[in-house]
Design a protein around this motif. Structure first.
Motif, PDB file in Angstrom:
ATOM      1  N   GLY B  33       4.440  -3.755   3.297  1.00 33.54           N
ATOM      2  CA  GLY B  33       5.592  -4.453   2.722  1.00 33.54           C
ATOM      3  C   GLY B  33       6.878  -3.661   2.885  1.00 33.54           C
ATOM      4  O   GLY B  33       6.898  -2.555   3.410  1.00 33.54           O
ATOM      5  N   VAL B  36       7.773   0.443   2.005  1.00 36.41           N
ATOM      6  CA  VAL B  36       6.534   1.119   1.637  1.00 36.41           C
ATOM      7  C   VAL B  36       6.373   2.467   2.350  1.00 36.41           C
ATOM      8  O   VAL B  36       5.551   3.289   1.954  1.00 36.41           O
ATOM      9  CB  VAL B  36       5.322   0.190   1.904  1.00 36.41           C
ATOM     10  CG1 VAL B  36       5.122  -0.048   3.390  1.00 36.41           C
ATOM     11  CG2 VAL B  36       4.061   0.725   1.279  1.00 36.41           C
ATOM     12  N   LYS B  38       6.771   2.724   6.093  1.00 39.45           N
ATOM     13  CA  LYS B  38       6.347   2.548   7.482  1.00 39.45           C
ATOM     14  C   LYS B  38       7.162   3.426   8.423  1.00 39.45           C
ATOM     15  O   LYS B  38       6.624   4.183   9.229  1.00 39.45           O
ATOM     16  CB  LYS B  38       6.509   1.073   7.916  1.00 39.45           C
ATOM     17  CG  LYS B  38       5.744   0.093   7.046  1.00 39.45           C
ATOM     18  CD  LYS B  38       5.980  -1.346   7.470  1.00 39.45           C
ATOM     19  CE  LYS B  38       7.415  -1.841   7.290  1.00 39.45           C
ATOM     20  NZ  LYS B  38       7.813  -1.967   5.884  1.00 39.45           N
ATOM     21  N   THR B  39       8.477   3.314   8.314  1.00 38.02           N
ATOM     22  CA  THR B  39       9.351   4.090   9.191  1.00 38.02           C
ATOM     23  C   THR B  39       9.165   5.589   8.938  1.00 38.02           C
ATOM     24  O   THR B  39       9.160   6.391   9.871  1.00 38.02           O
ATOM     25  CB  THR B  39      10.818   3.693   8.962  1.00 38.02           C
ATOM     26  OG1 THR B  39      10.933   2.273   9.147  1.00 38.02           O
ATOM     27  CG2 THR B  39      11.747   4.401   9.921  1.00 38.02           C
ATOM     28  N   ASN B 149       0.261   4.892  -0.527  1.00 31.58           N
ATOM     29  CA  ASN B 149       1.396   5.763  -0.759  1.00 31.58           C
ATOM     30  C   ASN B 149       1.549   6.009  -2.245  1.00 31.58           C
ATOM     31  O   ASN B 149       1.443   5.088  -3.035  1.00 31.58           O
ATOM     32  CB  ASN B 149       2.665   5.062  -0.277  1.00 31.58           C
ATOM     33  CG  ASN B 149       3.192   5.696   0.967  1.00 31.58           C
ATOM     34  OD1 ASN B 149       2.671   6.700   1.411  1.00 31.58           O
ATOM     35  ND2 ASN B 149       4.234   5.119   1.515  1.00 31.58           N
TER      36      ASN B 149
HETATM   37  N1  LIG Z   1       7.198   9.372  -2.871  1.00 31.39           N
HETATM   38  C1  LIG Z   1       7.091   8.871  -1.655  1.00 31.39           C
HETATM   39  N2  LIG Z   1       8.161   8.304  -1.082  1.00 31.39           N
HETATM   40  C2  LIG Z   1       8.035   7.793   0.150  1.00 31.39           C
HETATM   41  C3  LIG Z   1       6.812   7.839   0.856  1.00 31.39           C
HETATM   42  N3  LIG Z   1       6.974   7.240   2.045  1.00 31.39           N
HETATM   43  C4  LIG Z   1       8.240   6.824   2.105  1.00 31.39           C
HETATM   44  N4  LIG Z   1       8.888   7.166   0.963  1.00 31.39           N
HETATM   45  C5  LIG Z   1      10.287   6.863   0.662  1.00 31.39           C
HETATM   46  O1  LIG Z   1      10.394   5.468   0.511  1.00 31.39           O
HETATM   47  C6  LIG Z   1      11.613   4.988   1.065  1.00 31.39           C
HETATM   48  C7  LIG Z   1      11.366   3.871   2.038  1.00 31.39           C
HETATM   49  O2  LIG Z   1      10.677   4.377   3.169  1.00 31.39           O
HETATM   50  P1  LIG Z   1      10.765   3.681   4.610  1.00 31.39           P
HETATM   51  O3  LIG Z   1       9.980   4.548   5.531  1.00 31.39           O
HETATM   52  O4  LIG Z   1      12.153   3.382   4.980  1.00 31.39           O
HETATM   53  O5  LIG Z   1       9.982   2.348   4.334  1.00 31.39           O
HETATM   54  P2  LIG Z   1       9.787   1.117   5.339  1.00 31.39           P
HETATM   55  O6  LIG Z   1       8.427   0.602   5.043  1.00 31.39           O
HETATM   56  O7  LIG Z   1      10.065   1.513   6.730  1.00 31.39           O
HETATM   57  O8  LIG Z   1      10.883   0.130   4.806  1.00 31.39           O
HETATM   58  P3  LIG Z   1      11.465  -1.199   5.489  1.00 31.39           P
HETATM   59  O9  LIG Z   1      11.483  -0.966   6.981  1.00 31.39           O
HETATM   60  O10 LIG Z   1      12.814  -1.350   4.888  1.00 31.39           O
HETATM   61  O11 LIG Z   1      10.544  -2.299   5.087  1.00 31.39           O
HETATM   62  C8  LIG Z   1      12.296   6.189   1.661  1.00 31.39           C
HETATM   63  O12 LIG Z   1      13.253   6.641   0.767  1.00 31.39           O
HETATM   64  C9  LIG Z   1      11.180   7.207   1.814  1.00 31.39           C
HETATM   65  O13 LIG Z   1      11.649   8.525   1.723  1.00 31.39           O
HETATM   66  C10 LIG Z   1       5.696   8.482   0.221  1.00 31.39           C
HETATM   67  O14 LIG Z   1       4.597   8.578   0.770  1.00 31.39           O
HETATM   68  N5  LIG Z   1       5.893   8.971  -1.022  1.00 31.39           N
END
Ligand SMILES: Nc1nc2c(ncn2[C@@H]2O[C@H](COP(=O)(O)OP(=O)(O)OP(=O)(O)O)[C@@H](O)[C@H]2O)c(=O)[nH]1
Ligand SMILES: [Mg+2]
Lengths: 119, 206
Positions: B33, B36, B38-39, B149
């Motif tokens: 989602g 979460v 992913k990036t 996560n």
């Molecule tokens: N505490 C914690 N924070 C995390 C973790 N993984 C990602 N984050 C944080 O969550 C936020 C979103 O992470 P992204 O990697 O941008 O998530 P995404 O799934 O790519 O998001 P979208 O592409 O917008 O859907 C960032 O601020 C990360 O630093 C984790 O394993 N633990």
């Protein structure tokens, strides 16, 4: 040469239509995958579309379709059409992705595991 | 090898260039989602700065949020982040992050076809998305592992509770992860690979 920069933020749909000549990617060639690796076979020619020569230039070393799309900031579907042209003219070659028919073979999986272990 | 013609060049920088010896590529998909991680996961293991590619769907009548004023063609564009890991001289692995919501499933054909498998990143605050994604992967026969996560303030569930909530068979590996950490993300990928390996050597009946 011509365009000062390939910004594509405001890429017009019309422009995309023109460079793909209104075609979609219904090529006879083996279908390209996001991770098909493309390698140039020749230098860019002056009469090529800028997009074509950009691809030929950046694929001097192998590059995936996904990377080409990212660097050109063009949608994957558009890049597929551009690549179909170049493949058709023998300007580039595609190295087929490893597409496991059902389950990938054990050696491949072992190789990937070894590679990941080094990370 | 040198940059004699103009420096205005589109393409990988010298460090991001693959060796000519690379002949094949494989891919793994990270799905989950919004927000979460992913990036973050893709970036933490990638040898290149994650790149973004987009896929467009032009179809009539598949409007997403807002199609006001766009009468003729409905087109949905989704950005996907991806990264790369060189496995050896011949083989390279690409990791694609893709949103899990149903309205992005049109991406899945090109993405999952030929993929080794998938990592489902689960945010315990929003299990519904993961639930749908898992169902869809099962339907398509894509092998996957589930990585949970741990976000601060998220409800804490035991793995057993989560497994039950997600209706996951015992055979599907689940593990905690911190996508920000390279080693943790690497462990997730290794877990997927070991799982794929076990499937390859002892194919499941059915
Ligand atoms: N505490 C914690 N924070 C995390 C973790 N993984 C990602 N984050 C944080 O969550 C936020 C979103 O992470 P992204 O990697 O941008 O998530 P995404 O799934 O790519 O998001 P979208 O592409 O917008 O859907 C960032 O601020 C990360 O630093 C984790 O394993 N633990
Ligand atoms: Mg993202």
């Amino acid at each position: 040469m011509s365009g000062p920069e390939d910004k594509s933020e405001g890429e017009q749909p019309e422009r995309l239509y023109i460079i793909t000549g209104g075609r979609s990617d219904a090529s006879e060639q083996a279908p390209l995958d996001l991770v098909s690796l493309i390698v140039s076979r020749s230098a860019p020619q002056p009469d090529m579309l800028p997009e074509h020569s950009a691809i030929v230039r950046m694929c001097q070393y192998p590059l995936s379709l996904a990377e080409i799309s990212a660097y050109l900031a063009l949608p994957v579907s558009v890049v597929k059409v551009l690549l179909a042209d170049l493949l058709g003219d023998g300007r580039v070659e595609a190295r087929a992705p490893v597409t496991p028919a059902s389950l990938p073979d054990v050696e491949l999986l072992e190789a990937v595991m070894h590679g990941l272990q080094k990370l | 090898m040198d940059c004699k013609s103009s420096d205005r060049h589109t393409g990988p920088s010298r460090e991001d260039t693959l060796p000519a010896s690379v002949t094949a590529a494989v891919k793994i998909v990270v799905v989950g989602g919004f927000g979460v991680g992913k990036t973050t996961m893709v970036g933490s293991v990638s040898e290149i700065r994650p790149l973004t590619t987009e896929e467009t769907m032009t179809q009539a009548g598949v409007g997403v949020d807002d199609t006001a004023g766009v009468e003729r063609k409905t087109s949905t564009t989704v950005a996907m982040d991806f990264g790369r890991i060189s496995i050896n001289d011949q083989l390279v692995l690409y990791l694609f992050g893709t949103p899990g919501q149903e309205r992005f499933w049109f991406l899945w054909n090109g993405l999952f076809q030929g993929a080794l498998g998938a990592v489902v990143l689960v945010d315990t605050r929003r299990l519904e998305v993961s639930f749908d994604v898992i169902g869809r992967l099962e339907e398509r026969g894509v092998p996957f592992v589930v990585a949970v996560n741990t976000f601060p303030g998220a409800p804490v569930h035991s793995m057993e509770e989560l497994r039950a909530a997600l209706d996951l068979p015992e055979s599907v590996p689940m593990l905690d992860c911190d996508a920000r950490k390279r080693t943790s993300s690497r462990d997730v990928l290794m877990t997927l690979m070991r799982y794929l390996y076990s499937l390859a050597v002892t194919p499941e009946p059915k």
